[in-house]
Design an enzyme around this catalytic site. Structure first.
Site, PDB file in Angstrom:
ATOM      1  N   ASP A  13      32.858  58.795  70.348  1.00 19.87           N
ATOM      2  CA  ASP A  13      32.000  59.337  71.413  1.00 19.87           C
ATOM      3  C   ASP A  13      32.453  60.702  71.902  1.00 19.87           C
ATOM      4  O   ASP A  13      32.208  61.066  73.056  1.00 19.87           O
ATOM      5  CB  ASP A  13      31.929  58.365  72.613  1.00 19.87           C
ATOM      6  CG  ASP A  13      31.567  56.967  72.197  1.00 19.87           C
ATOM      7  OD1 ASP A  13      30.695  56.831  71.336  1.00 19.87           O
ATOM      8  OD2 ASP A  13      32.178  56.005  72.719  1.00 19.87           O
ATOM      9  N   LYS A  16      30.539  64.393  68.474  1.00 19.18           N
ATOM     10  CA  LYS A  16      30.509  64.931  67.108  1.00 19.18           C
ATOM     11  C   LYS A  16      29.079  65.252  66.660  1.00 19.18           C
ATOM     12  O   LYS A  16      28.862  66.191  65.907  1.00 19.18           O
ATOM     13  CB  LYS A  16      31.112  63.917  66.120  1.00 19.18           C
ATOM     14  CG  LYS A  16      32.564  63.598  66.384  1.00 19.18           C
ATOM     15  CD  LYS A  16      33.089  62.553  65.426  1.00 19.18           C
ATOM     16  CE  LYS A  16      32.538  61.159  65.650  1.00 19.18           C
ATOM     17  NZ  LYS A  16      32.896  60.514  66.917  1.00 19.18           N
ATOM     18  N   GLY A  40      26.759  56.119  67.125  1.00 18.89           N
ATOM     19  CA  GLY A  40      25.590  56.590  67.872  1.00 18.89           C
ATOM     20  C   GLY A  40      25.760  58.077  68.109  1.00 18.89           C
ATOM     21  O   GLY A  40      26.346  58.488  69.097  1.00 18.89           O
ATOM     22  N   HIS A  41      25.296  58.874  67.174  1.00 13.75           N
ATOM     23  CA  HIS A  41      25.498  60.323  67.277  1.00 13.75           C
ATOM     24  C   HIS A  41      24.284  60.963  67.930  1.00 13.75           C
ATOM     25  O   HIS A  41      23.174  60.861  67.421  1.00 13.75           O
ATOM     26  CB  HIS A  41      25.761  60.916  65.890  1.00 13.75           C
ATOM     27  CG  HIS A  41      27.062  60.447  65.302  1.00 13.75           C
ATOM     28  ND1 HIS A  41      27.466  60.721  64.026  1.00 13.75           N
ATOM     29  CD2 HIS A  41      28.065  59.714  65.850  1.00 13.75           C
ATOM     30  CE1 HIS A  41      28.665  60.178  63.817  1.00 13.75           C
ATOM     31  NE2 HIS A  41      29.030  59.557  64.913  1.00 13.75           N
ATOM     32  N   GLN A 208      32.994  57.283  64.744  1.00 11.86           N
ATOM     33  CA  GLN A 208      34.072  56.749  65.590  1.00 11.86           C
ATOM     34  C   GLN A 208      35.177  57.810  65.726  1.00 11.86           C
ATOM     35  O   GLN A 208      34.856  58.981  65.746  1.00 11.86           O
ATOM     36  CB  GLN A 208      34.631  55.422  65.039  1.00 11.86           C
ATOM     37  CG  GLN A 208      33.650  54.259  65.118  1.00 11.86           C
ATOM     38  CD  GLN A 208      32.664  54.213  63.973  1.00 11.86           C
ATOM     39  OE1 GLN A 208      33.018  54.360  62.827  1.00 11.86           O
ATOM     40  NE2 GLN A 208      31.400  54.012  64.278  1.00 11.86           N
TER      41      GLN A 208
HETATM   42  P1  IMP Z   1      33.180  47.769  65.428  1.00 12.23           P
HETATM   43  O1  IMP Z   1      33.214  49.131  64.828  1.00 12.23           O
HETATM   44  O2  IMP Z   1      31.806  47.343  65.837  1.00 12.23           O
HETATM   45  O3  IMP Z   1      33.893  46.771  64.584  1.00 12.23           O
HETATM   46  O4  IMP Z   1      34.018  47.843  66.805  1.00 12.23           O
HETATM   47  C1  IMP Z   1      35.431  47.981  66.828  1.00 12.23           C
HETATM   48  C2  IMP Z   1      35.874  48.878  67.967  1.00 12.23           C
HETATM   49  O5  IMP Z   1      35.408  50.200  67.739  1.00 12.23           O
HETATM   50  C3  IMP Z   1      35.318  48.480  69.337  1.00 12.23           C
HETATM   51  O6  IMP Z   1      36.261  48.791  70.325  1.00 12.23           O
HETATM   52  C4  IMP Z   1      34.114  49.383  69.494  1.00 12.23           C
HETATM   53  O7  IMP Z   1      33.770  49.597  70.845  1.00 12.23           O
HETATM   54  C5  IMP Z   1      34.618  50.632  68.841  1.00 12.23           C
HETATM   55  N1  IMP Z   1      33.545  51.470  68.312  1.00 12.23           N
HETATM   56  C6  IMP Z   1      32.803  51.253  67.193  1.00 12.23           C
HETATM   57  N2  IMP Z   1      31.922  52.237  67.016  1.00 12.23           N
HETATM   58  C7  IMP Z   1      32.114  53.114  68.021  1.00 12.23           C
HETATM   59  C8  IMP Z   1      31.520  54.368  68.351  1.00 12.23           C
HETATM   60  O8  IMP Z   1      30.627  54.892  67.673  1.00 12.23           O
HETATM   61  N3  IMP Z   1      31.992  54.963  69.477  1.00 12.23           N
HETATM   62  C9  IMP Z   1      33.006  54.439  70.218  1.00 12.23           C
HETATM   63  N4  IMP Z   1      33.588  53.269  69.930  1.00 12.23           N
HETATM   64  C10 IMP Z   1      33.147  52.622  68.845  1.00 12.23           C
END
Ligand code: IMP
Length: 416
Positions: A13, A16, A40-41, A208
Protein backbone atom coordinates in the site's frame (compact mmCIF):
# COMPACT_ATOMS: atom_id res chain seq x y z
CA UNK A 1 18.39 2.96 -21.43
CA UNK A 2 17.60 0.21 -18.96
CA UNK A 3 14.72 -1.62 -17.37
CA UNK A 4 13.26 -0.51 -14.04
CA UNK A 5 11.63 -2.29 -11.11
CA UNK A 6 9.14 -0.51 -8.87
CA UNK A 7 8.89 -2.37 -5.56
CA UNK A 8 7.09 -1.80 -2.29
CA UNK A 9 9.69 -1.03 0.39
CA UNK A 10 7.30 -1.45 3.35
CA UNK A 11 4.24 -3.61 4.07
CA UNK A 12 2.39 -2.85 0.83
CA UNK A 13 0.00 0.00 0.00
CA UNK A 14 2.91 2.38 -0.55
CA UNK A 15 1.30 3.89 -3.65
CA UNK A 16 3.06 1.81 -6.28
CA UNK A 17 0.04 1.99 -8.62
CA UNK A 18 0.38 5.73 -9.17
CA UNK A 19 4.15 5.50 -9.58
CA UNK A 20 4.01 2.63 -12.08
CA UNK A 21 1.35 4.48 -14.07
CA UNK A 22 3.44 7.64 -14.02
CA UNK A 23 6.76 6.14 -15.07
CA UNK A 24 5.19 3.73 -17.59
CA UNK A 25 5.34 6.63 -20.03
CA UNK A 26 9.03 5.81 -20.47
CA UNK A 27 8.63 2.04 -20.95
CA UNK A 28 7.15 -0.31 -23.54
CA UNK A 29 6.07 -3.25 -21.38
CA UNK A 30 4.77 -3.34 -17.79
CA UNK A 31 5.13 -6.73 -16.12
CA UNK A 32 3.69 -8.04 -12.82
CA UNK A 33 5.84 -10.79 -11.35
CA UNK A 34 4.09 -12.01 -8.19
CA UNK A 35 1.00 -11.84 -5.98
CA UNK A 36 -2.54 -12.03 -7.18
CA UNK A 37 -5.86 -10.28 -6.64
CA UNK A 38 -4.82 -9.57 -3.04
CA UNK A 39 -3.21 -6.45 -4.52
CA UNK A 40 -5.15 -3.21 -4.94
CA UNK A 41 -3.21 -0.73 -7.04
CA UNK A 42 -4.92 2.62 -7.28
CA UNK A 43 -4.41 4.88 -10.25
CA UNK A 44 -6.10 8.30 -10.41
CA UNK A 45 -6.46 9.90 -13.80
CA UNK A 46 -8.20 13.25 -14.17
CA UNK A 47 -9.97 12.88 -10.85
CA UNK A 48 -11.22 9.35 -11.59
CA UNK A 49 -9.93 6.52 -9.44
CA UNK A 50 -9.30 3.01 -10.79
CA UNK A 51 -8.31 0.04 -8.66
CA UNK A 52 -6.33 -2.71 -10.34
CA UNK A 53 -5.67 -6.12 -8.83
CA UNK A 54 -4.10 -8.16 -11.61
CA UNK A 55 -3.84 -5.94 -14.67
CA UNK A 56 -0.49 -4.10 -14.63
CA UNK A 57 -0.94 -0.47 -13.53
CA UNK A 58 0.91 0.99 -16.51
CA UNK A 59 -1.67 -0.20 -19.04
CA UNK A 60 -3.80 2.94 -18.99
CA UNK A 61 -1.58 4.53 -21.56
CA UNK A 62 -2.53 3.41 -25.06
CA UNK A 63 -0.06 1.09 -26.71
CA UNK A 64 1.61 -0.15 -23.53
CA UNK A 65 1.88 -3.91 -23.32
CA UNK A 66 1.04 -5.67 -20.04
CA UNK A 67 2.37 -9.00 -18.82
CA UNK A 68 1.03 -11.07 -15.95
CA UNK A 69 3.97 -13.34 -15.26
CA UNK A 70 4.29 -16.95 -14.15
CA UNK A 71 4.96 -15.82 -10.56
CA UNK A 72 1.44 -14.39 -10.29
CA UNK A 73 -1.48 -16.52 -9.09
CA UNK A 74 -4.65 -15.99 -11.12
CA UNK A 75 -8.27 -16.40 -10.11
CA UNK A 76 -9.97 -16.60 -13.54
CA UNK A 77 -13.22 -14.92 -12.46
CA UNK A 78 -11.36 -12.07 -10.76
CA UNK A 79 -9.22 -11.49 -13.85
CA UNK A 80 -12.13 -11.44 -16.28
CA UNK A 81 -14.24 -9.22 -14.03
CA UNK A 82 -11.36 -6.77 -13.82
CA UNK A 83 -10.90 -6.76 -17.60
CA UNK A 84 -14.66 -6.18 -18.04
CA UNK A 85 -14.68 -3.41 -15.43
CA UNK A 86 -11.83 -1.60 -17.14
CA UNK A 87 -13.37 -2.08 -20.58
CA UNK A 88 -16.61 -0.58 -19.27
CA UNK A 89 -14.55 2.42 -18.14
CA UNK A 90 -13.32 2.85 -21.72
CA UNK A 91 -9.98 0.99 -21.73
CA UNK A 92 -9.29 -1.90 -24.07
CA UNK A 93 -6.61 -4.54 -23.67
CA UNK A 94 -7.04 -6.72 -26.75
CA UNK A 95 -3.70 -7.76 -28.12
CA UNK A 96 -1.73 -5.96 -25.43
CA UNK A 97 -2.42 -7.98 -22.28
CA UNK A 98 -0.57 -11.26 -21.92
CA UNK A 99 -0.95 -13.92 -19.24
CA UNK A 100 1.73 -16.49 -18.62
CA UNK A 101 0.78 -20.07 -19.44
CA UNK A 102 2.87 -21.05 -16.39
CA UNK A 103 1.00 -18.92 -13.84
CA UNK A 104 -0.83 -21.00 -11.23
CA UNK A 105 -4.62 -20.86 -10.96
CA UNK A 106 -6.52 -20.01 -7.78
CA UNK A 107 -9.42 -22.44 -7.46
CA UNK A 108 -12.39 -22.45 -5.05
CA UNK A 109 -10.78 -24.90 -2.61
CA UNK A 110 -7.93 -22.47 -2.04
CA UNK A 111 -10.38 -19.98 -0.56
CA UNK A 112 -12.12 -22.66 1.51
CA UNK A 113 -8.81 -23.87 2.88
CA UNK A 114 -7.76 -20.34 3.78
CA UNK A 115 -11.00 -19.76 5.70
CA UNK A 116 -10.26 -22.87 7.78
CA UNK A 117 -6.63 -21.95 8.35
CA UNK A 118 -7.41 -18.37 9.39
CA UNK A 119 -9.77 -19.76 12.04
CA UNK A 120 -6.93 -21.83 13.48
CA UNK A 121 -4.13 -19.28 13.20
CA UNK A 122 -4.77 -15.65 12.32
CA UNK A 123 -2.45 -14.04 9.78
CA UNK A 124 -5.04 -11.51 8.68
CA UNK A 125 -4.88 -12.51 5.01
CA UNK A 126 -7.02 -10.97 2.30
CA UNK A 127 -8.96 -14.30 2.09
CA UNK A 128 -8.45 -14.56 -1.66
CA UNK A 129 -6.91 -18.04 -1.56
CA UNK A 130 -3.47 -16.65 -2.35
CA UNK A 131 -1.50 -18.60 0.27
CA UNK A 132 -3.10 -22.02 -0.37
CA UNK A 133 -2.57 -21.59 -4.13
CA UNK A 134 1.15 -20.90 -3.63
CA UNK A 135 1.24 -23.85 -1.20
CA UNK A 136 -0.15 -26.14 -3.89
CA UNK A 137 2.34 -24.73 -6.37
CA UNK A 138 5.27 -25.53 -4.05
CA UNK A 139 3.65 -28.88 -3.21
CA UNK A 140 3.53 -29.70 -6.92
CA UNK A 141 -0.20 -30.31 -6.93
CA UNK A 142 -1.32 -26.98 -8.39
CA UNK A 143 -2.77 -26.25 -11.81
CA UNK A 144 -1.33 -23.81 -14.28
CA UNK A 145 -3.12 -21.59 -16.78
CA UNK A 146 -1.81 -23.97 -19.47
CA UNK A 147 -3.85 -26.75 -17.77
CA UNK A 148 -6.88 -24.52 -17.26
CA UNK A 149 -7.31 -23.73 -20.95
CA UNK A 150 -7.28 -27.39 -22.01
CA UNK A 151 -10.72 -28.83 -22.71
CA UNK A 152 -10.16 -31.90 -20.50
CA UNK A 153 -9.45 -29.68 -17.47
CA UNK A 154 -13.07 -29.71 -16.39
CA UNK A 155 -12.91 -33.48 -16.02
CA UNK A 156 -9.73 -33.21 -13.92
CA UNK A 157 -11.46 -30.65 -11.72
CA UNK A 158 -14.51 -32.86 -11.30
CA UNK A 159 -12.18 -35.54 -9.96
CA UNK A 160 -10.63 -33.04 -7.54
CA UNK A 161 -14.00 -31.91 -6.18
CA UNK A 162 -15.87 -35.23 -6.29
CA UNK A 163 -19.48 -34.30 -5.67
CA UNK A 164 -18.72 -31.23 -3.51
CA UNK A 165 -21.73 -29.00 -4.16
CA UNK A 166 -19.73 -25.87 -3.24
CA UNK A 167 -17.78 -26.28 -6.48
CA UNK A 168 -20.82 -26.70 -8.74
CA UNK A 169 -21.14 -23.06 -9.73
CA UNK A 170 -17.45 -22.71 -10.56
CA UNK A 171 -17.42 -25.96 -12.54
CA UNK A 172 -20.32 -24.72 -14.64
CA UNK A 173 -18.39 -21.52 -15.41
CA UNK A 174 -15.16 -23.25 -16.47
CA UNK A 175 -15.92 -23.66 -20.23
CA UNK A 176 -16.78 -19.98 -20.62
CA UNK A 177 -13.86 -18.81 -18.48
CA UNK A 178 -11.51 -21.01 -20.47
CA UNK A 179 -12.61 -19.58 -23.81
CA UNK A 180 -12.38 -16.00 -22.59
CA UNK A 181 -8.96 -16.39 -21.01
CA UNK A 182 -7.40 -18.35 -23.87
CA UNK A 183 -6.77 -15.36 -26.11
CA UNK A 184 -4.56 -13.68 -23.49
CA UNK A 185 -2.41 -16.73 -22.74
CA UNK A 186 1.13 -17.04 -24.03
CA UNK A 187 4.66 -18.04 -23.15
CA UNK A 188 5.54 -14.72 -21.49
CA UNK A 189 9.18 -15.62 -20.97
CA UNK A 190 9.54 -15.98 -24.77
CA UNK A 191 7.58 -12.77 -25.33
CA UNK A 192 9.86 -10.84 -22.97
CA UNK A 193 13.01 -12.37 -24.46
CA UNK A 194 11.91 -11.21 -27.90
CA UNK A 195 11.08 -7.73 -26.60
CA UNK A 196 14.48 -7.49 -24.90
CA UNK A 197 16.12 -8.55 -28.18
CA UNK A 198 14.27 -5.73 -29.95
CA UNK A 199 15.56 -3.19 -27.43
CA UNK A 200 12.17 -2.61 -25.79
CA UNK A 201 12.17 -1.21 -22.24
CA UNK A 202 10.58 -3.14 -19.41
CA UNK A 203 8.98 -1.87 -16.22
CA UNK A 204 8.57 -4.46 -13.46
CA UNK A 205 5.65 -3.90 -11.10
CA UNK A 206 5.83 -5.38 -7.61
CA UNK A 207 2.75 -6.07 -5.51
CA UNK A 208 2.53 -5.97 -1.68
CA UNK A 209 5.91 -5.03 -0.17
CA UNK A 210 9.33 -6.25 0.89
CA UNK A 211 8.27 -6.63 4.52
CA UNK A 212 5.56 -9.06 3.34
CA UNK A 213 7.98 -11.09 1.20
CA UNK A 214 7.84 -14.82 1.93
CA UNK A 215 11.61 -14.99 2.58
CA UNK A 216 12.55 -11.52 3.77
CA UNK A 217 9.36 -10.25 5.41
CA UNK A 218 8.07 -10.50 8.97
CA UNK A 219 7.54 -14.26 8.70
CA UNK A 220 5.04 -15.85 9.33
CA UNK A 221 2.98 -12.65 9.00
CA UNK A 222 3.73 -12.32 5.31
CA UNK A 223 2.17 -13.05 1.97
CA UNK A 224 3.26 -16.18 0.08
CA UNK A 225 5.21 -14.70 -2.82
CA UNK A 226 8.54 -13.01 -3.50
CA UNK A 227 7.56 -9.34 -3.46
CA UNK A 228 11.11 -8.00 -3.36
CA UNK A 229 13.13 -7.38 -6.51
CA UNK A 230 14.64 -10.87 -6.25
CA UNK A 231 11.28 -12.29 -7.38
CA UNK A 232 11.40 -10.57 -10.77
CA UNK A 233 13.63 -13.05 -12.54
CA UNK A 234 11.77 -16.19 -11.42
CA UNK A 235 8.36 -14.53 -11.60
CA UNK A 236 8.77 -13.55 -15.23
CA UNK A 237 11.22 -16.08 -16.65
CA UNK A 238 13.92 -13.57 -17.53
CA UNK A 239 17.58 -13.49 -16.52
CA UNK A 240 18.45 -11.32 -13.50
CA UNK A 241 20.81 -9.25 -15.66
CA UNK A 242 17.77 -7.61 -17.25
CA UNK A 243 16.77 -5.90 -13.99
CA UNK A 244 18.86 -2.75 -14.30
CA UNK A 245 17.49 -0.31 -11.72
CA UNK A 246 15.28 -0.63 -8.67
CA UNK A 247 13.01 2.06 -7.23
CA UNK A 248 11.80 1.41 -3.68
CA UNK A 249 8.49 3.03 -2.79
CA UNK A 250 7.80 4.05 0.81
CA UNK A 251 5.25 6.24 2.51
CA UNK A 252 6.55 9.20 4.53
CA UNK A 253 5.17 7.22 7.51
CA UNK A 254 4.16 3.59 7.75
CA UNK A 255 1.09 1.38 7.47
CA UNK A 256 0.31 -2.29 7.65
CA UNK A 257 -2.83 -4.43 7.36
CA UNK A 258 -3.21 -7.80 8.99
CA UNK A 259 -1.45 -9.29 11.99
CA UNK A 260 2.20 -9.17 12.95
CA UNK A 261 4.54 -6.98 14.99
CA UNK A 262 5.03 -3.34 14.05
CA UNK A 263 7.45 -1.53 16.39
CA UNK A 264 6.52 2.04 15.41
CA UNK A 265 2.74 1.50 15.43
CA UNK A 266 0.76 4.39 16.95
CA UNK A 267 -2.22 3.09 18.90
CA UNK A 268 -3.32 6.57 19.85
CA UNK A 269 -4.93 9.72 18.49
CA UNK A 270 -1.92 10.43 16.32
CA UNK A 271 -2.32 7.03 14.67
CA UNK A 272 -6.00 7.81 14.09
CA UNK A 273 -5.12 11.20 12.64
CA UNK A 274 -2.74 9.59 10.14
CA UNK A 275 -5.41 6.97 9.26
CA UNK A 276 -8.01 9.68 8.67
CA UNK A 277 -5.80 12.08 6.76
CA UNK A 278 -4.21 9.29 4.70
CA UNK A 279 -7.55 7.47 4.14
CA UNK A 280 -5.77 4.39 5.37
CA UNK A 281 -8.37 1.74 4.70
CA UNK A 282 -7.69 -1.30 2.49
CA UNK A 283 -8.41 -0.61 -1.22
CA UNK A 284 -9.81 -4.14 -1.61
CA UNK A 285 -10.83 -5.34 1.85
CA UNK A 286 -11.76 -1.96 3.39
CA UNK A 287 -9.88 -2.95 6.56
CA UNK A 288 -8.46 -0.07 8.62
CA UNK A 289 -4.70 -0.01 8.24
CA UNK A 290 -2.42 0.13 11.22
CA UNK A 291 -0.43 3.39 11.14
CA UNK A 292 2.88 4.49 12.63
CA UNK A 293 6.04 6.56 12.21
CA UNK A 294 8.51 5.78 9.48
CA UNK A 295 10.80 2.93 10.55
CA UNK A 296 14.26 3.41 9.07
CA UNK A 297 15.57 0.13 10.54
CA UNK A 298 13.00 -1.68 8.40
CA UNK A 299 13.47 0.62 5.42
CA UNK A 300 17.25 0.23 5.48
CA UNK A 301 16.79 -3.54 5.47
CA UNK A 302 14.38 -3.19 2.57
CA UNK A 303 16.79 -1.01 0.56
CA UNK A 304 19.44 -3.68 1.11
CA UNK A 305 17.21 -6.64 0.14
CA UNK A 306 16.13 -4.90 -3.07
CA UNK A 307 19.42 -3.24 -3.95
CA UNK A 308 17.33 -0.09 -4.32
CA UNK A 309 19.00 2.58 -6.46
CA UNK A 310 16.59 5.28 -5.37
CA UNK A 311 13.47 5.91 -3.33
CA UNK A 312 10.06 7.34 -4.00
CA UNK A 313 8.45 8.84 -0.89
CA UNK A 314 4.65 8.97 -1.08
CA UNK A 315 1.91 10.71 0.91
CA UNK A 316 4.19 13.40 2.27
CA UNK A 317 1.19 15.74 2.55
CA UNK A 318 -0.42 13.50 5.18
CA UNK A 319 2.22 14.73 7.64
CA UNK A 320 1.42 18.41 6.96
CA UNK A 321 -0.68 18.66 10.13
CA UNK A 322 1.94 17.30 12.55
CA UNK A 323 3.64 19.55 15.12
CA UNK A 324 6.57 17.20 15.13
CA UNK A 325 7.56 14.22 13.09
CA UNK A 326 9.37 11.20 14.40
CA UNK A 327 11.43 8.65 12.62
CA UNK A 328 12.78 5.43 14.10
CA UNK A 329 16.54 5.01 13.68
CA UNK A 330 17.16 1.98 15.89
CA UNK A 331 15.43 -0.36 18.33
CA UNK A 332 16.14 -1.26 21.92
CA UNK A 333 15.59 -4.68 23.47
CA UNK A 334 16.21 -4.16 27.19
CA UNK A 335 19.53 -2.31 27.31
CA UNK A 336 20.65 -3.70 23.98
CA UNK A 337 20.66 -1.55 20.83
CA UNK A 338 19.35 -3.22 17.68
CA UNK A 339 20.27 -1.70 14.32
CA UNK A 340 19.50 -4.67 12.06
CA UNK A 341 15.96 -5.85 11.41
CA UNK A 342 15.41 -9.00 13.54
CA UNK A 343 14.43 -12.32 11.94
CA UNK A 344 12.21 -13.61 14.72
CA UNK A 345 8.77 -12.42 15.70
CA UNK A 346 9.69 -12.92 19.36
CA UNK A 347 12.56 -10.43 19.06
CA UNK A 348 10.57 -7.98 16.99
CA UNK A 349 7.71 -7.75 19.51
CA UNK A 350 10.25 -6.82 22.18
CA UNK A 351 11.81 -4.05 20.08
CA UNK A 352 11.17 -0.55 21.37
CA UNK A 353 11.71 2.12 18.74
CA UNK A 354 14.30 4.85 19.33
CA UNK A 355 13.18 8.03 17.60
CA UNK A 356 14.77 11.08 16.11
CA UNK A 357 12.33 13.99 16.24
CA UNK A 358 11.96 16.67 13.58
CA UNK A 359 9.88 19.85 13.72
CA UNK A 360 6.80 19.62 11.51
CA UNK A 361 6.38 21.99 8.57
CA UNK A 362 2.75 22.81 9.36
CA UNK A 363 2.03 24.00 5.85
CA UNK A 364 0.37 22.62 2.80
CA UNK A 365 2.38 20.28 0.57
CA UNK A 366 -0.69 18.75 -1.07
CA UNK A 367 -0.33 18.66 -4.86
CA UNK A 368 3.06 20.43 -4.84
CA UNK A 369 5.11 19.73 -7.96
CA UNK A 370 8.34 21.66 -7.45
CA UNK A 371 11.26 20.76 -5.23
CA UNK A 372 11.84 24.45 -4.39
CA UNK A 373 8.24 24.69 -3.18
CA UNK A 374 8.70 22.09 -0.43
CA UNK A 375 8.87 23.66 3.05
CA UNK A 376 12.37 23.75 4.57
CA UNK A 377 11.40 21.40 7.41
CA UNK A 378 10.01 18.87 4.96
CA UNK A 379 13.23 19.00 2.96
CA UNK A 380 15.26 18.49 6.14
CA UNK A 381 13.18 15.42 7.03
CA UNK A 382 13.67 14.02 3.52
CA UNK A 383 17.41 14.79 3.52
CA UNK A 384 17.76 12.87 6.76
CA UNK A 385 16.08 9.84 5.19
CA UNK A 386 18.46 10.00 2.21
CA UNK A 387 21.50 10.33 4.44
CA UNK A 388 20.49 7.57 6.81
CA UNK A 389 19.77 5.15 3.98
CA UNK A 390 22.62 6.33 1.78
CA UNK A 391 20.11 6.25 -1.04
CA UNK A 392 18.86 9.19 -3.08
CA UNK A 393 15.23 10.18 -3.32
CA UNK A 394 14.05 10.25 -6.93
CA UNK A 395 10.45 11.32 -6.43
CA UNK A 396 8.01 12.62 -3.84
CA UNK A 397 4.30 12.03 -4.31
CA UNK A 398 2.04 14.78 -2.96
CA UNK A 399 -1.41 13.53 -4.03
CA UNK A 400 -2.92 10.48 -5.75
CA UNK A 401 -3.00 12.36 -9.08
CA UNK A 402 -0.40 11.40 -11.68
CA UNK A 403 1.15 14.83 -12.02
CA UNK A 404 1.26 15.82 -8.36
CA UNK A 405 4.81 14.61 -8.04
CA UNK A 406 8.10 16.30 -7.20
CA UNK A 407 11.06 15.02 -9.20
CA UNK A 408 14.58 15.01 -7.81
CA UNK A 409 17.71 14.89 -9.99
CA UNK A 410 18.04 11.15 -9.13
CA UNK A 411 14.94 10.49 -11.25
CA UNK A 412 16.84 11.13 -14.47
CA UNK A 413 19.61 8.78 -13.36
CA UNK A 414 17.00 6.12 -12.65
CA UNK A 415 15.58 6.36 -16.14
CA UNK A 416 18.96 6.37 -17.88
P1 IMP B 1 -2.43 -12.75 1.63
O1 IMP B 1 -1.53 -12.09 0.64
O2 IMP B 1 -3.88 -12.58 1.31
O3 IMP B 1 -2.04 -14.16 1.90
O4 IMP B 1 -2.23 -11.97 3.03
C1 IMP B 1 -1.04 -12.09 3.80
C2 IMP B 1 -0.67 -10.77 4.45
O5 IMP B 1 -0.33 -9.83 3.44
C3 IMP B 1 -1.81 -10.12 5.25
O6 IMP B 1 -1.27 -9.42 6.34
C4 IMP B 1 -2.39 -9.13 4.26
O7 IMP B 1 -3.06 -8.06 4.90
C5 IMP B 1 -1.15 -8.68 3.56
N1 IMP B 1 -1.42 -8.19 2.21
C6 IMP B 1 -1.70 -8.93 1.10
N2 IMP B 1 -1.87 -8.14 0.04
C7 IMP B 1 -1.66 -6.88 0.46
C8 IMP B 1 -1.65 -5.61 -0.21
O8 IMP B 1 -1.87 -5.49 -1.42
N3 IMP B 1 -1.40 -4.54 0.58
C9 IMP B 1 -1.11 -4.64 1.91
N4 IMP B 1 -1.11 -5.81 2.56
C10 IMP B 1 -1.37 -6.91 1.84
Amino acid sequence: MGNLAVVGAQWGDEGKGKIVDLVSLHYDIVARYQGGHNAGHTVVIEGKSYILQLIPSGMFRGGKVGVIGNGVVIEPNALLQEIRRMEAAGFTFDGRLHISDRANVILPHHRWREEEEEKKRKIGTTMRGIGPCYEDKAGRRGFRIADFIRSEFEERLRTVYGGDSRAAEFLSQVPELREKIRSYVCNCSALLAEAIGQGKRLLFEGAQGTMLDIDHGTYPFVTSSSCAAGGISTGLGIGPKHVHKVLGVSKAYLTRVGEGPLPTELNDELGQLIRQRGKEFGAITGRPRRCGWLDLVALKYSVQINGADALCITKLDILDAMDEIRVCTEYEIGNQTVTHFPASTEDLVRCKPVYRTFPGWKSNTFALRKLEALPANARRYLEFIEEFLQTPIAMISTSPERDDTVFYPAFDVLLS
